[in-house]
Write a protein that holds these residues in place. Sequence first.
Motif, PDB file in Angstrom:
ATOM      1  N   ARG A 127       0.867  -1.200   0.000  1.00 54.86           N
ATOM      2  CA  ARG A 127       0.000   0.000   0.000  1.00 54.86           C
ATOM      3  C   ARG A 127       0.890   1.232   0.000  1.00 54.86           C
ATOM      4  NH1 ARG A 127      -0.730   4.952   1.308  1.00 54.86           N
ATOM      5  NH2 ARG A 127       0.636   4.368   3.003  1.00 54.86           N
ATOM      6  N   ASN A 146       1.147   5.618  -1.806  1.00 57.59           N
ATOM      7  CA  ASN A 146       0.508   6.626  -2.663  1.00 57.59           C
ATOM      8  C   ASN A 146       1.046   6.468  -4.086  1.00 57.59           C
ATOM      9  OD1 ASN A 146       2.917   8.217  -2.919  1.00 57.59           O
ATOM     10  ND2 ASN A 146       2.522   9.115  -0.894  1.00 57.59           N
ATOM     11  N   GLU A 173       4.808   6.775  -4.775  1.00 59.83           N
ATOM     12  CA  GLU A 173       5.560   5.653  -4.188  1.00 59.83           C
ATOM     13  C   GLU A 173       5.402   4.376  -5.025  1.00 59.83           C
ATOM     14  OE1 GLU A 173       5.229   7.244   0.452  1.00 59.83           O
ATOM     15  OE2 GLU A 173       3.700   5.902  -0.358  1.00 59.83           O
ATOM     16  N   VAL A 177       7.600  12.008   1.259  1.00 60.95           N
ATOM     17  CA  VAL A 177       6.556  11.036   1.602  1.00 60.95           C
ATOM     18  C   VAL A 177       5.204  11.363   0.960  1.00 60.95           C
ATOM     19  CG1 VAL A 177       7.691  10.514   3.796  1.00 60.95           C
ATOM     20  CG2 VAL A 177       5.815  12.159   3.757  1.00 60.95           C
ATOM     21  N   SER A 216      -3.239   4.523  -2.886  1.00 54.93           N
ATOM     22  CA  SER A 216      -4.184   5.396  -2.181  1.00 54.93           C
ATOM     23  C   SER A 216      -4.147   6.800  -2.747  1.00 54.93           C
ATOM     24  CB  SER A 216      -3.879   5.404  -0.680  1.00 54.93           C
ATOM     25  OG  SER A 216      -2.583   5.904  -0.471  1.00 54.93           O
ATOM     26  N   ALA A 273      -7.195  10.342  -3.599  1.00 50.45           N
ATOM     27  CA  ALA A 273      -8.608  10.751  -3.596  1.00 50.45           C
ATOM     28  C   ALA A 273      -9.482   9.541  -3.947  1.00 50.45           C
ATOM     29  CB  ALA A 273      -8.825  11.878  -4.589  1.00 50.45           C
ATOM     30  N   ASN A 296     -14.324   6.951  -1.404  1.00 49.13           N
ATOM     31  CA  ASN A 296     -14.605   7.574  -0.106  1.00 49.13           C
ATOM     32  C   ASN A 296     -13.384   8.382   0.337  1.00 49.13           C
ATOM     33  OD1 ASN A 296     -16.224   4.660   0.110  1.00 49.13           O
ATOM     34  ND2 ASN A 296     -17.352   6.446   0.816  1.00 49.13           N
ATOM     35  N   GLY A 297     -13.494   9.013   1.499  1.00 51.21           N
ATOM     36  CA  GLY A 297     -12.359   9.784   2.017  1.00 51.21           C
ATOM     37  C   GLY A 297     -12.604  11.278   1.921  1.00 51.21           C
ATOM     38  N   HIS A 298     -11.610  12.064   2.337  1.00 46.44           N
ATOM     39  CA  HIS A 298     -11.726  13.525   2.348  1.00 46.44           C
ATOM     40  C   HIS A 298     -10.327  14.122   2.201  1.00 46.44           C
ATOM     41  CE1 HIS A 298     -12.476  17.585   3.867  1.00 46.44           C
ATOM     42  NE2 HIS A 298     -13.760  17.356   3.593  1.00 46.44           N
ATOM     43  N   PRO A 299     -10.212  15.258   1.465  1.00 45.58           N
ATOM     44  CA  PRO A 299      -8.884  15.869   1.278  1.00 45.58           C
ATOM     45  C   PRO A 299      -8.154  16.199   2.592  1.00 45.58           C
ATOM     46  CG  PRO A 299     -10.485  16.887  -0.191  1.00 45.58           C
ATOM     47  CD  PRO A 299     -11.257  15.935   0.686  1.00 45.58           C
ATOM     48  N   GLY A 325      -1.546   7.585   5.540  1.00 41.04           N
ATOM     49  CA  GLY A 325      -1.256   6.414   4.705  1.00 41.04           C
ATOM     50  C   GLY A 325      -0.732   5.264   5.550  1.00 41.04           C
ATOM     51  N   MET A 376      -9.547  -0.247   3.610  1.00 38.42           N
ATOM     52  CA  MET A 376      -9.536   1.070   2.950  1.00 38.42           C
ATOM     53  C   MET A 376     -10.932   1.704   2.971  1.00 38.42           C
ATOM     54  SD  MET A 376      -6.380   1.488   2.341  1.00 38.42           S
ATOM     55  CE  MET A 376      -6.405   3.057   1.477  1.00 38.42           C
ATOM     56  N   LEU A 393     -11.512   3.082   6.552  1.00 44.93           N
ATOM     57  CA  LEU A 393     -10.752   4.312   6.809  1.00 44.93           C
ATOM     58  C   LEU A 393     -11.319   5.490   6.009  1.00 44.93           C
ATOM     59  CD1 LEU A 393      -8.381   5.733   8.189  1.00 44.93           C
ATOM     60  CD2 LEU A 393      -6.942   5.050   6.249  1.00 44.93           C
TER      61      LEU A 393
HETATM   62  N1  ADP Z   1      -7.870  14.060  -1.715  1.00 46.94           N
HETATM   63  C1  ADP Z   1      -8.333  13.025  -0.998  1.00 46.94           C
HETATM   64  N2  ADP Z   1      -9.648  12.770  -0.975  1.00 46.94           N
HETATM   65  C2  ADP Z   1     -10.131  11.723  -0.268  1.00 46.94           C
HETATM   66  N3  ADP Z   1      -9.360  10.882   0.466  1.00 46.94           N
HETATM   67  C3  ADP Z   1      -8.035  11.083   0.482  1.00 46.94           C
HETATM   68  C4  ADP Z   1      -7.430  12.147  -0.260  1.00 46.94           C
HETATM   69  N4  ADP Z   1      -6.093  12.101  -0.068  1.00 46.94           N
HETATM   70  C5  ADP Z   1      -5.869  11.048   0.741  1.00 46.94           C
HETATM   71  N5  ADP Z   1      -7.024  10.424   1.059  1.00 46.94           N
HETATM   72  C6  ADP Z   1      -7.163   9.231   1.923  1.00 46.94           C
HETATM   73  O1  ADP Z   1      -6.161   9.316   2.923  1.00 46.94           O
HETATM   74  C7  ADP Z   1      -5.619   8.022   3.210  1.00 46.94           C
HETATM   75  C8  ADP Z   1      -4.105   8.058   3.028  1.00 46.94           C
HETATM   76  O2  ADP Z   1      -3.816   8.125   1.666  1.00 46.94           O
HETATM   77  P1  ADP Z   1      -2.591   8.933   1.066  1.00 46.94           P
HETATM   78  O3  ADP Z   1      -2.658  10.374   1.430  1.00 46.94           O
HETATM   79  O4  ADP Z   1      -2.577   8.606  -0.392  1.00 46.94           O
HETATM   80  O5  ADP Z   1      -1.349   8.192   1.749  1.00 46.94           O
HETATM   81  P2  ADP Z   1       0.074   8.733   2.135  1.00 46.94           P
HETATM   82  O6  ADP Z   1      -0.139   9.424   3.455  1.00 46.94           O
HETATM   83  O7  ADP Z   1       0.910   7.511   2.259  1.00 46.94           O
HETATM   84  O8  ADP Z   1       0.522   9.662   1.053  1.00 46.94           O
HETATM   85  C9  ADP Z   1      -6.346   7.045   2.303  1.00 46.94           C
HETATM   86  O9  ADP Z   1      -7.404   6.455   3.041  1.00 46.94           O
HETATM   87  C10 ADP Z   1      -6.910   7.933   1.192  1.00 46.94           C
HETATM   88  O10 ADP Z   1      -8.107   7.424   0.661  1.00 46.94           O
END
Ligand code: ADP
Length: 268
Positions: A119, A121, A124, A139, A166, A168, A183-186, A195, A221, A224
């Motif tokens: 897992r 981004n 990576e 990172v 992982s 958006a 799903n998820g949020h910025p 992550g 996933m 979370l």
């Molecule tokens: N823009 C986004 N919108 C929705 N979810 C996000 C967004 N960015 C990251 N996430 C969520 O945050 C978590 C960590 O992902 P990510 O940010 O890609 O990992 P890392 O911290 O390793 O870079 C995941 O569950 C992902 O779905």
Amino acid sequence: MKEFIREQILTVRKQSPLVHSITNYVVMNNTANALLAVGASPIMAHAHSEMADMVKIVGALVINIGTLDEYWVKSMELAIGQANTLGKPWILDPVGAGATPYRDEVLKQLLELKPTIIRGNASEIMALARKNAGPTKGVDSTEESAAAVEAARYLQQEFGSVVCVSGAVDIIVGKDTTILLSNGHPLMAKVTGMGCTATALIGAFAAANPTDPFCATVSAMALLGIAGEKAAKLSNGPGSMQVNILDQLYQLTDEAVASLIKLEETHV
Ligand SMILES: Nc1ncnc2c1ncn2[C@@H]1O[C@H](COP(=O)(O)OP(=O)(O)O)[C@@H](O)[C@H]1O
Ligand SMILES: Cc1ncsc1CCOP(=O)(O)O
Ligand SMILES: [Mg+2]
């Protein structure tokens, strides 16, 4: 899949699997708390002398290279060797892949040990596969997850791992199925270690369901992402977000996850 995810959430809470992490200094506390919040049990350990014994008693091993050094890399190899001998799942988080030649050399060696699940981004995953990796920002990702699908497929085929990119949209690539979770949020990307938390939770779900690492990854996933969505509504910024996600991981019901999940499945 939705029914399976519900069942998995309940199984983790019921079984409370022990998850061994060799992870980075930045996130140790937060990932231990996230594991507890979903009902699992964390242990962080890296002494060479206890790696073989530790892996004997755990359900899954999480390997996160965030603050790697030579001693820890040996710890990782010892722990992974034992996990492979015992047939236990191990999950690789290639934190900062592409940032330095040392990181990439270590990752090359770890990949040869065939992670059950990877897992990372998009940046990576692309660096790990050595495919079209652009400029590194340490990172954090400089790419959207869709840009790493080809790299994820390559890693899946070459090493037999389930690969989760992982972002958006979370993209989970298995042998013949790919799942997209929207799903998820910025705000999740504004909390360090989000992550790493995802990877740790995948560890808990893989421990509870060692025969199906693909579905375990999707379940972790989804949980979370939905916890992040709900937490964001209650948060004023990254500080409260970090705490609220833990509360949501603890409080979310399996029904709520099934009703809020945004999942798309494709067969290749
Ligand atoms: N823009 C986004 N919108 C929705 N979810 C996000 C967004 N960015 C990251 N996430 C969520 O945050 C978590 C960590 O992902 P990510 O940010 O890609 O990992 P890392 O911290 O390793 O870079 C995941 O569950 C992902 O779905
Ligand atoms: C900032 C930082 N530096 C080394 S490890 C680490 C944490 C990275 O966590 P994540 O990849 O989950 O954002
Ligand atoms: Mg990361």
